[in-house]
Structure formats: structure tokens, C-alpha cells
Design a protein around this motif. Structure first.
Motif, PDB file in Angstrom:
ATOM      1  N   LEU A 244       0.829  -1.194   0.000  1.00  0.00           N
ATOM      2  CA  LEU A 244       0.000   0.000   0.000  1.00  0.00           C
ATOM      3  C   LEU A 244       0.872   1.255   0.000  1.00  0.00           C
ATOM      4  N   PRO A 245       0.344   2.348  -0.493  1.00  0.00           N
ATOM      5  CA  PRO A 245       1.058   3.609  -0.335  1.00  0.00           C
ATOM      6  C   PRO A 245       0.958   4.071   1.119  1.00  0.00           C
ATOM      7  N   GLY A 246       1.705   5.080   1.463  1.00  0.00           N
ATOM      8  CA  GLY A 246       1.614   5.610   2.813  1.00  0.00           C
ATOM      9  C   GLY A 246       2.385   4.781   3.812  1.00  0.00           C
ATOM     10  N   GLY A 247       2.084   4.987   5.088  1.00  0.00           N
ATOM     11  CA  GLY A 247       2.790   4.282   6.136  1.00  0.00           C
ATOM     12  C   GLY A 247       2.102   4.472   7.465  1.00  0.00           C
TER      13      GLY A 247
ATOM     14  N   GLY B  19       3.064   4.650  20.528  1.00  0.00           N
ATOM     15  CA  GLY B  19       3.424   4.313  19.161  1.00  0.00           C
ATOM     16  C   GLY B  19       4.666   3.462  19.081  1.00  0.00           C
ATOM     17  N   GLY B  20       5.076   3.201  17.859  1.00  0.00           N
ATOM     18  CA  GLY B  20       6.257   2.406  17.596  1.00  0.00           C
ATOM     19  C   GLY B  20       7.076   3.011  16.482  1.00  0.00           C
ATOM     20  N   GLU B  21       7.651   2.160  15.648  1.00  0.00           N
ATOM     21  CA  GLU B  21       8.459   2.649  14.539  1.00  0.00           C
ATOM     22  C   GLU B  21       7.572   3.249  13.449  1.00  0.00           C
ATOM     23  N   ASN B  22       7.985   4.383  12.931  1.00  0.00           N
ATOM     24  CA  ASN B  22       7.276   5.014  11.827  1.00  0.00           C
ATOM     25  C   ASN B  22       7.871   4.502  10.518  1.00  0.00           C
ATOM     26  N   LEU B  23       7.083   3.683   9.802  1.00  0.00           N
ATOM     27  CA  LEU B  23       7.574   3.008   8.606  1.00  0.00           C
ATOM     28  C   LEU B  23       6.586   3.160   7.459  1.00  0.00           C
ATOM     29  N   THR B  24       7.114   3.355   6.252  1.00  0.00           N
ATOM     30  CA  THR B  24       6.244   3.196   5.092  1.00  0.00           C
ATOM     31  C   THR B  24       5.886   1.724   4.981  1.00  0.00           C
ATOM     32  N   TYR B  25       4.791   1.426   4.282  1.00  0.00           N
ATOM     33  CA  TYR B  25       4.420   0.024   4.126  1.00  0.00           C
ATOM     34  C   TYR B  25       5.456  -0.731   3.297  1.00  0.00           C
TER      35      TYR B  25
ATOM     36  N   ALA C 101       5.763  -7.885  -1.554  1.00  0.00           N
ATOM     37  CA  ALA C 101       4.977  -7.544  -2.733  1.00  0.00           C
ATOM     38  C   ALA C 101       5.760  -6.583  -3.616  1.00  0.00           C
ATOM     39  N   PRO C 102       5.856  -6.859  -4.916  1.00  0.00           N
ATOM     40  CA  PRO C 102       6.746  -6.089  -5.772  1.00  0.00           C
ATOM     41  C   PRO C 102       6.208  -4.753  -6.244  1.00  0.00           C
ATOM     42  N   VAL C 103       4.920  -4.539  -6.135  1.00  0.00           N
ATOM     43  CA  VAL C 103       4.306  -3.343  -6.708  1.00  0.00           C
ATOM     44  C   VAL C 103       3.534  -2.611  -5.621  1.00  0.00           C
ATOM     45  N   ARG C 104       3.523  -1.295  -5.680  1.00  0.00           N
ATOM     46  CA  ARG C 104       2.735  -0.505  -4.750  1.00  0.00           C
ATOM     47  C   ARG C 104       1.412  -0.119  -5.401  1.00  0.00           C
ATOM     48  N   VAL C 105       0.315  -0.292  -4.683  1.00  0.00           N
ATOM     49  CA  VAL C 105      -0.986   0.148  -5.178  1.00  0.00           C
ATOM     50  C   VAL C 105      -0.959   1.666  -5.321  1.00  0.00           C
ATOM     51  N   PRO C 106      -1.322   2.209  -6.475  1.00  0.00           N
ATOM     52  CA  PRO C 106      -1.334   3.663  -6.620  1.00  0.00           C
ATOM     53  C   PRO C 106      -2.323   4.299  -5.651  1.00  0.00           C
ATOM     54  N   ALA C 107      -1.923   5.417  -5.071  1.00  0.00           N
ATOM     55  CA  ALA C 107      -2.814   6.120  -4.148  1.00  0.00           C
ATOM     56  C   ALA C 107      -4.117   6.503  -4.830  1.00  0.00           C
ATOM     57  N   THR C 108      -4.046   6.808  -6.133  1.00  0.00           N
ATOM     58  CA  THR C 108      -5.269   7.202  -6.856  1.00  0.00           C
ATOM     59  C   THR C 108      -6.293   6.072  -6.869  1.00  0.00           C
TER      60      THR C 108
ATOM     61  N   ARG D 115     -14.856   8.701   0.793  1.00  0.00           N
ATOM     62  CA  ARG D 115     -13.727   9.265   0.062  1.00  0.00           C
ATOM     63  C   ARG D 115     -12.693   9.909   0.993  1.00  0.00           C
ATOM     64  N   ARG D 116     -13.137  10.514   2.109  1.00  0.00           N
ATOM     65  CA  ARG D 116     -12.179  11.127   3.032  1.00  0.00           C
ATOM     66  C   ARG D 116     -11.343  10.060   3.737  1.00  0.00           C
ATOM     67  N   MET D 117     -11.977   8.968   4.116  1.00  0.00           N
ATOM     68  CA  MET D 117     -11.249   7.880   4.763  1.00  0.00           C
ATOM     69  C   MET D 117     -10.290   7.214   3.781  1.00  0.00           C
ATOM     70  N   ALA D 118     -10.696   7.077   2.514  1.00  0.00           N
ATOM     71  CA  ALA D 118      -9.815   6.492   1.511  1.00  0.00           C
ATOM     72  C   ALA D 118      -8.584   7.357   1.298  1.00  0.00           C
ATOM     73  N   ALA D 119      -8.781   8.676   1.260  1.00  0.00           N
ATOM     74  CA  ALA D 119      -7.638   9.579   1.096  1.00  0.00           C
ATOM     75  C   ALA D 119      -6.692   9.479   2.291  1.00  0.00           C
ATOM     76  N   LEU D 120      -7.249   9.366   3.490  1.00  0.00           N
ATOM     77  CA  LEU D 120      -6.428   9.250   4.696  1.00  0.00           C
ATOM     78  C   LEU D 120      -5.560   7.996   4.648  1.00  0.00           C
ATOM     79  N   ALA D 121      -6.098   6.918   4.085  1.00  0.00           N
ATOM     80  CA  ALA D 121      -5.375   5.642   4.053  1.00  0.00           C
ATOM     81  C   ALA D 121      -4.117   5.698   3.194  1.00  0.00           C
ATOM     82  N   THR D 122      -3.987   6.699   2.341  1.00  0.00           N
ATOM     83  CA  THR D 122      -2.811   6.805   1.478  1.00  0.00           C
ATOM     84  C   THR D 122      -1.697   7.645   2.106  1.00  0.00           C
ATOM     85  N   GLN D 123      -1.930   8.207   3.281  1.00  0.00           N
ATOM     86  CA  GLN D 123      -0.963   9.101   3.904  1.00  0.00           C
ATOM     87  C   GLN D 123       0.013   8.346   4.805  1.00  0.00           C
TER      88      GLN D 123
END
Length: 330
Positions: A200-203, A232-238, A254-261, A286-294
Motif C-alpha cells: 500500500l502507499p503511505g505508512g 506508538g512504535g516505529e514510523n515506517l512506510t508500508y 509484494a513487488p508493486v505498490r498500489v497507486p494512491a489514486t 472518500r475522506r477515509m480512503a484519502a487518509l489511508a494513502t498518507q
């Protein structure tokens, strides 16, 4: 005689781990559970564990008599009970998380109770962009029914503390550990499964369940009345988390990242299906979906300074978590 703890949500992922630790440290533990709840802890087959020593109070957060018996005489009430949008509709989420908390606090006001430690979510805090990491002061506008219900419950705790009660609120970030079939299984799959097509995008701030239990006990012992603490714990991108899991376990990230779009597009789709059919196909808009990419990163500096809270790196939590995950697949 040891201290007495009352735990709501005692059969849940975090609640079960908390009860196990309390018992190991000599506490008398009372647990609230529904009649249908499984009172066993999910553990690797090599290490069985259950909650047989817990004194069970069968009911829920809307059973006044059971709540009264549960909390009266408790040195600490750990309120963890709650539901999310994957398992309930928004109205039920609000009722359980906000109104259920109100009922627990009413029982505490009427009983002989020491401290209340409320488990909220880090989702009610979010950076305003001035820093990469959010802290306790970064109060955010809730996105979705779950965050809104938890924010409303937090206000109840703050009022309880301001009017004579003793309460502390903790905000765990994204928890990993054995027994969690939501975030943990998704995260491990990104680092282990060759059939997993993408990360996934984000972290996220990824924290082990044992560290969160440490934080709960520290908040009970040393937290300041009315205060909030991010656990909290370690701040990591996915991508980073998946790579480290793969390196540790010999898996294939996983070799590919899902596009945030693509994720953001799912929000309007879910809204449209719900509007036309009344069915909820994804538990977000839509607001929750946008948050999930951050990158939802957090600082635990306050908990470290005031509670002595510390967390371990992701790899230290993988042995038992991976053993549980592989047992669950067989």
C-alpha cells in the motif's frame, strides 16, 4: 492480595494480551465478555494460553448491573471495549464506542473505583503539516464514524477527570501481534506472500502489542490525571515494513505498490453503492480512503518522558507473531 483490575473488551486482541500480563503480574482480573465471546487467547500451537483465571462478568457496556459489579472495588478500570467499521454500521459504532463509554463512566462514578485508563486511537490525532510526526496536541477533525465516536468518548473521559474522577487516555497506533486478524495479517501478507500483488502507499507507526500493554500499565501507574498519551512504535512506510518482514522471514515482499489514486477512487465507489443499494461494500468514504494513502506517523515522546514508555523494533515482535500467523494458515 494484589491489585484488582476490571477490563472491558477483555476477549479482544489487545484486551486478551492485557489480561494475560495482569494475571502474570499478580493482579486479580475481572473481565467483561459477551455470552458468545471466545475466552481463549490465540497463540502459536507451541505456546497455549487461556484466560481461565479471569473472573468473568457476562454482559456488555449497556448492562448497568453487570457494569456496576465489574468496576466496584477495582483499583484500575481498563476500558478497551469498542467496535470498528469492518464489523458494524456507523450507528452501532457510535452507540458502542461513545454511549458504551458513558455507561462505563457512570458505573465508575457510582462505585468505589480508582483510576480509569481509556484506550482510544491515535487516529484522533493528526499532524497539521508543520511536522512529520503527530503528537497529543495535534487534535484532528475526525474522519469517519470510528474516529468521531472515539473523539466523543475522549471528551467524556476528559470531563470525568475534570469533575473528580481519575482518568487517563492512551492512543495506540497500528498494533501488531498474535491474535490480530486485521492489520497484522495484512501487514505480514505484504512481506511474506508471493501471491500478494502489491503493498500500500503511505505508512504507519507500527507498534507491538506487548509494548502497548507496557504503556497501559505505565499509564495506570504513572499517568497524570486527565492527560493523553500516544503509544506508538516505529514510523515506517508500508514498503519498508514489508521489506523488513521479508528479510527477517525469508519471504517475498509484494513487488508493486498500489497507486494512491486507486485507493482514493474506492471511496466514491463505496459511497455510490451505499447510496443506491443501502449496502456497505467497503467501510470507508472518500475522506477515509484519502487518509489511508498518507504517512500516519506519530511521536511517543510524551509517553517516554512521563511514563518511561519504550518500544521495540518490528523484528522483535515477529517470532511469536509469525508462529501464530503460520499456525492460523494450517
Amino acid at each position: 492480595m494484589g491489585q484488582v483490575a476490571a477490563v472491558t473488551g477483555a476477549t479482544g486482541f489487545l484486551g486478551g494480551h492485557l489480561c494475560e500480563r495482569l494475571l502474570a503480574e499478580g493482579w486479580t482480573v475481572r473481565g467483561l465478555c459477551r455470552p458468545s465471546s471466545d475466552r481463549r487467547l490465540e497463540r502459536p500451537a507451541s505456546r497455549s494460553s487461556d484466560l481461565a483465571e479471569v473472573a468473568w462478568y457476562v454482559g456488555d457496556c449497556f448492562d448497568a448491573a453487570t457494569l456496576s459489579s465489574l468496576v466496584d472495588g477495582a483499583d484500575v478500570v481498563f476500558h478497551l471495549a469498542g467496535v470498528g467499521l469492518w464489523s458494524a454500521d456507523p450507528e452501532t459504532v457510535h452507540r458502542v464506542n461513545r454511549e458504551g463509554t458513558e455507561n462505563v463512566l457512570e458505573a465508575c462514578r457510582d462505585g468505589d473505583v480508582g483510576r480509569v485508563v481509556f484506550t482510544s486511537t491515535a487516529g484522533t490525532r493528526r499532524t497539521n503539516g508543520s511536522s512529520e510526526f503527530a503528537d497529543e496536541d495535534d487534535i484532528a477533525e475526525p474522519i469517519g464514524a470510528y474516529q468521531a465516536s472515539k473523539a466523543a468518548a475522549e471528551r467524556l473521559l476528559d470531563d470525568y477527570a475534570a469533575t473528580g474522577g481519575d482518568a487517563v487516555t492512551v492512543h495506540p497506533t497500528s498494533i501488531v501481534g498474535p491474535g490480530d486478524d486485521s492489520f497484522t495479517t495484512q501487514l505480514l501478507a505484504m512481506g511474506l506472500e508471493p501471491t500478494m500483488p502489491a503493498t500500500l502507499p503511505g505508512g504507519a507507526s507500527i507498534v507491538g502489542v506487548s509494548d502497548v500493554v507496557d504503556g497501559l500499565l505505565a499509564a495506570a501507574a504513572d499517568g497524570e490525571r486527565g492527560e493523553h498519551y500516544i503509544l506508538g512504535g516505529e514510523n515506517l512506510t508500508y514498503d519498508q515494513a514489508a521489506s523488513r518482514i521479508a528479510d527477517y522471514a525469508g519471504g517475498t515482499a509484494a513487488p508493486v505498490r498500489v497507486p494512491a489514486t486507486a485507493i482514493r477512487a474506492a471511496g466514491p465507489v463505496a459511497e455510490g453503492v451505499r447510496a443506491v443499494t443501502g449496502r456497505q461494500v467497503f467501510p470507508f468514504d472518500r475522506r477515509m480512503a484519502a487518509l489511508a494513502t498518507q504517512r500516519l506517523f506519530y511521536s511517543s515522546q510524551k509517553a517516554n518522558a512521563e511514563l518511561g514508555y519504550e518500544y521495540e523494533p518490528l523484528e522483535s515482535h515477529l517470532p511469536e507473531t509469525l508462529a501464530w500467523y503460520r499456525d492460523a494458515e494450517t
